[in-house]
Design an enzyme around this catalytic site. Structure first.
Site, PDB file in Angstrom:
ATOM      1  N   ARG A  70       0.780  -1.235   0.000  1.00 50.32           N
ATOM      2  CA  ARG A  70       0.000   0.000   0.000  1.00 50.32           C
ATOM      3  C   ARG A  70       0.813   1.287   0.000  1.00 50.32           C
ATOM      4  O   ARG A  70       0.242   2.365   0.102  1.00 50.32           O
ATOM      5  CB  ARG A  70      -0.982   0.017   1.183  1.00 50.32           C
ATOM      6  N   ASP A  71       2.129   1.205  -0.093  1.00 48.30           N
ATOM      7  CA  ASP A  71       2.910   2.446  -0.157  1.00 48.30           C
ATOM      8  C   ASP A  71       4.185   2.242  -0.972  1.00 48.30           C
ATOM      9  O   ASP A  71       5.277   2.623  -0.546  1.00 48.30           O
ATOM     10  CB  ASP A  71       3.240   2.942   1.248  1.00 48.30           C
ATOM     11  N   LEU A  72       4.024   1.654  -2.142  1.00 55.00           N
ATOM     12  CA  LEU A  72       5.178   1.386  -3.006  1.00 55.00           C
ATOM     13  C   LEU A  72       5.589   2.669  -3.732  1.00 55.00           C
ATOM     14  O   LEU A  72       4.794   3.267  -4.452  1.00 55.00           O
ATOM     15  CB  LEU A  72       4.812   0.307  -4.031  1.00 55.00           C
ATOM     16  N   ASN A 124      10.830   3.977  -0.705  1.00 57.30           N
ATOM     17  CA  ASN A 124      10.665   2.746   0.071  1.00 57.30           C
ATOM     18  C   ASN A 124      11.360   1.551  -0.569  1.00 57.30           C
ATOM     19  O   ASN A 124      11.177   0.418  -0.125  1.00 57.30           O
ATOM     20  CB  ASN A 124       9.178   2.436   0.276  1.00 57.30           C
TER      21      ASN A 124
END
Length: 238
Positions: free
Chosen positions: A52-54, A58
């Site tokens: 959910r936060d690619l 990251n």
């Protein structure tokens, strides 16, 4: 990690704003590493996990430039949100998808296009209904080399100058970039049902690498067995 984040390599570190020299093969390997990590989370964990936060910040790079997927603060088990995704909009601006495995696929598509073009989804040029997805889609297939990161064009020129089989190598690079842009576009289409599955993305990305290296094309069984063994190694405890 020793080599920081993909964000720094693509866009600089926020101080001198000097990006680093990221070779085509390194970008290709990083794209495969990230795809393998997502495939592992979606299909090979005991319970499927959504990241959910690619985004580039990251993606962490070790001494050997092997990519690790980090920062699981927004991650959720698929069982918590259901297959349609109902947790709400989470993530980073420009990469925000619905909360589902296909949302991760969308983010991967945007990430892949960003790695090729060096343009983030919030770049100033993307306004008046133009997005990174549409920018790349409009370039397919003939204009792809016009939208790639200029550093790749420098690398292409060096290959042409120093490689005996430069024409074949250059053509393979062109074909691989076109295929990578196609995958990025297919992963980031508006309709989740039309996006690729990560297991298919991994197979296709390995095939692209084999094409570029001239080593033939691996398919299904051989690639899948390797993915099952190595997928979890592309996750970071960060």
């Amino acid at each position: 990690m020793a080599n920081g984040s993909l964000e720094k390599w693509l866009h600089g570190d926020g101080h001198d704003q000097l990006k680093r020299d990221l070779k085509f093969t390194q970008r290709l390997n990083i794209a495969i590493d990230v795809a393998s990590a997502l495939d592992y989370l979606h299909n090979h964990c005991q319970t499927s996990l959504i990241h959910r936060d690619l985004k580039p910040s990251n993606i962490l790079l070790d001494d050997d430039m092997i990519a690790r997927l980090g920062d699981f603060r927004l991650a959720r088990f698929l069982s918590e949100v259901g297959h349609t995704g109902s947790i709400g909009m989470k993530g980073s601006i420009g990469y925000i998808p619905p909360a589902s495995t296909q949302g991760d696929v969308y983010c991967y598509g945007i990430l892949l296009l960003e790695m090729i073009t060096e343009k983030g989804p919030t770049d100033d040029m993307f306004k008046n209904n133009l997005s990174l997805h549409h920018f790349a889609k409009l370039a397919l297939p003939e204009q792809v080399m016009e939208i790639v990161d200029p550093q790749l064009l420098v690398e292409e020129a060096e290959v042409t100058q120093h490689n005996e089989n430069h024409v074949n190598r250059r053509n393979r690079m062109h074909d691989c970039l076109i295929s990578m842009v196609k995958i990025g576009v297919l992963c980031s289409v508006e309709s989740p049902r039309e996006r690729m599955l990560m297991r298919d993305v991994v197979v296709e990305m390995h095939a692209i690498k084999d094409l570029y290296l001239g080593t033939g094309i691996h398919r299904d069984k051989q690639v899948r067995s390797q993915i099952l063994d190595e997928g979890s190694s592309y996750l970071s405890h960060y």
